[in-house]
Design a protein around this motif. Structure first.
Motif, short mmCIF file in Angstrom:
data_model
loop_
_atom_site.label_atom_id
_atom_site.label_comp_id
_atom_site.label_asym_id
_atom_site.label_seq_id
_atom_site.Cartn_x
_atom_site.Cartn_y
_atom_site.Cartn_z
N LYS A 4 -34.08 -22.59 -27.49
CA LYS A 4 -34.47 -23.74 -28.31
C LYS A 4 -35.96 -23.73 -28.59
N LYS A 5 -36.51 -22.60 -29.02
CA LYS A 5 -37.92 -22.53 -29.39
C LYS A 5 -38.10 -23.12 -30.77
N SER A 6 -39.20 -23.80 -30.99
CA SER A 6 -39.48 -24.36 -32.31
C SER A 6 -40.16 -23.30 -33.18
N LEU A 7 -39.90 -23.38 -34.46
CA LEU A 7 -40.51 -22.45 -35.41
C LEU A 7 -41.85 -22.99 -35.87
N SER A 8 -42.70 -22.10 -36.30
CA SER A 8 -44.00 -22.50 -36.83
C SER A 8 -43.80 -23.27 -38.14
N ILE A 9 -44.70 -24.21 -38.40
CA ILE A 9 -44.62 -24.99 -39.63
C ILE A 9 -44.87 -24.11 -40.85
N ASN A 10 -45.59 -22.99 -40.67
CA ASN A 10 -45.83 -22.09 -41.79
C ASN A 10 -44.53 -21.52 -42.34
N TYR A 11 -43.56 -21.32 -41.48
CA TYR A 11 -42.26 -20.83 -41.95
C TYR A 11 -41.66 -21.80 -42.96
N PHE A 12 -41.70 -23.07 -42.65
CA PHE A 12 -41.12 -24.07 -43.54
C PHE A 12 -41.93 -24.21 -44.82
N LEU A 13 -43.25 -24.09 -44.74
CA LEU A 13 -44.07 -24.17 -45.94
C LEU A 13 -43.80 -22.98 -46.87
N ILE A 14 -43.66 -21.79 -46.30
CA ILE A 14 -43.37 -20.62 -47.12
C ILE A 14 -41.99 -20.73 -47.74
N ALA A 15 -41.02 -21.22 -46.96
CA ALA A 15 -39.66 -21.38 -47.49
C ALA A 15 -39.63 -22.40 -48.61
N PHE A 40 -52.02 -24.82 -54.95
CA PHE A 40 -53.33 -25.09 -54.37
C PHE A 40 -53.21 -25.80 -53.02
N TYR A 41 -52.23 -26.69 -52.89
CA TYR A 41 -51.98 -27.36 -51.62
C TYR A 41 -51.58 -26.35 -50.55
N LEU A 42 -50.71 -25.41 -50.90
CA LEU A 42 -50.30 -24.39 -49.94
C LEU A 42 -51.48 -23.51 -49.54
N LEU A 43 -52.34 -23.18 -50.48
CA LEU A 43 -53.52 -22.38 -50.16
C LEU A 43 -54.48 -23.16 -49.27
N ALA A 44 -54.62 -24.48 -49.51
CA ALA A 44 -55.51 -25.30 -48.69
C ALA A 44 -54.98 -25.43 -47.26
N LYS A 45 -53.69 -25.46 -47.09
CA LYS A 45 -53.08 -25.55 -45.76
C LYS A 45 -52.97 -24.19 -45.09
N ARG A 46 -53.42 -23.14 -45.75
CA ARG A 46 -53.35 -21.77 -45.26
C ARG A 46 -51.92 -21.37 -44.90
N ALA A 47 -50.98 -21.81 -45.72
CA ALA A 47 -49.58 -21.50 -45.46
C ALA A 47 -49.21 -20.09 -45.87
#
Length: 141
Positions: A77-88, A131-138
């Motif tokens: 039950k490890k949690s995934l990084s938030i970057n995964y969800f942003l990229i998806a 631009f939002y994704l780039l600002a969040k470094r996703a």
């Protein structure tokens, strides 16, 4: 065969018209109801059949995850990084952009200036999302 014909003819009266029952013209609601009933019957039948065939449930230790013959060392039950969800979500947004802009590109000349303004405003909104994704470094690895 003659006996059957004579039997039918004895009930036929020349003075009375033969009454045919009208065919039932089912509406879409009737088809939907029949479909729902058949689907429920099939679902209940399959679940019951599964219950009969499956037998007893396994003991809890047999349901443990199997890792190459070893006991599991970490929790599954490890949690995934938030970057995964942003990229998806970025992938879905830009796939949707392609699906929406394709009909616009096909009918470019028929849509005129109104179509051009709506397409450009749509692309500007998506560009703000990029631009939002780039600002969040996703999009960095």
């Amino acid at each position: 065969m003659c006996a059957l014909r004579d039997y039918v003819l004895q009930f036929k009266d020349e003075n009375k018209p033969i009454v045919n029952l009208p065919m039932i013209n089912p509406t879409p609601e009737v088809f939907l109801l029949v479909f729902a009933i058949v689907a429920m019957i099939i679902a209940i039948l399959l679940l019951s059949l599964n219950r009969l065939i499956a037998g007893k449930p396994l003991p809890r230790k047999d349901e443990a995850p199997f890792e190459c013959g070893l006991n599991p060392t970490t929790s599954a039950k490890k949690s995934l990084s938030i970057n995964y969800f942003l990229i998806a979500s970025a992938f879905l947004i830009f796939e949707l952009e392609t699906a929406i802009l394709w009909p616009w590109a096909v009918n470019y000349w028929e849509l005129g200036i109104a179509g051009m303004i709506s397409a450009v405003s749509f692309m500007i909104i998506l560009l703000l999302g990029l631009f939002y994704l780039l600002a969040k470094r996703a999009l960095t690895i």
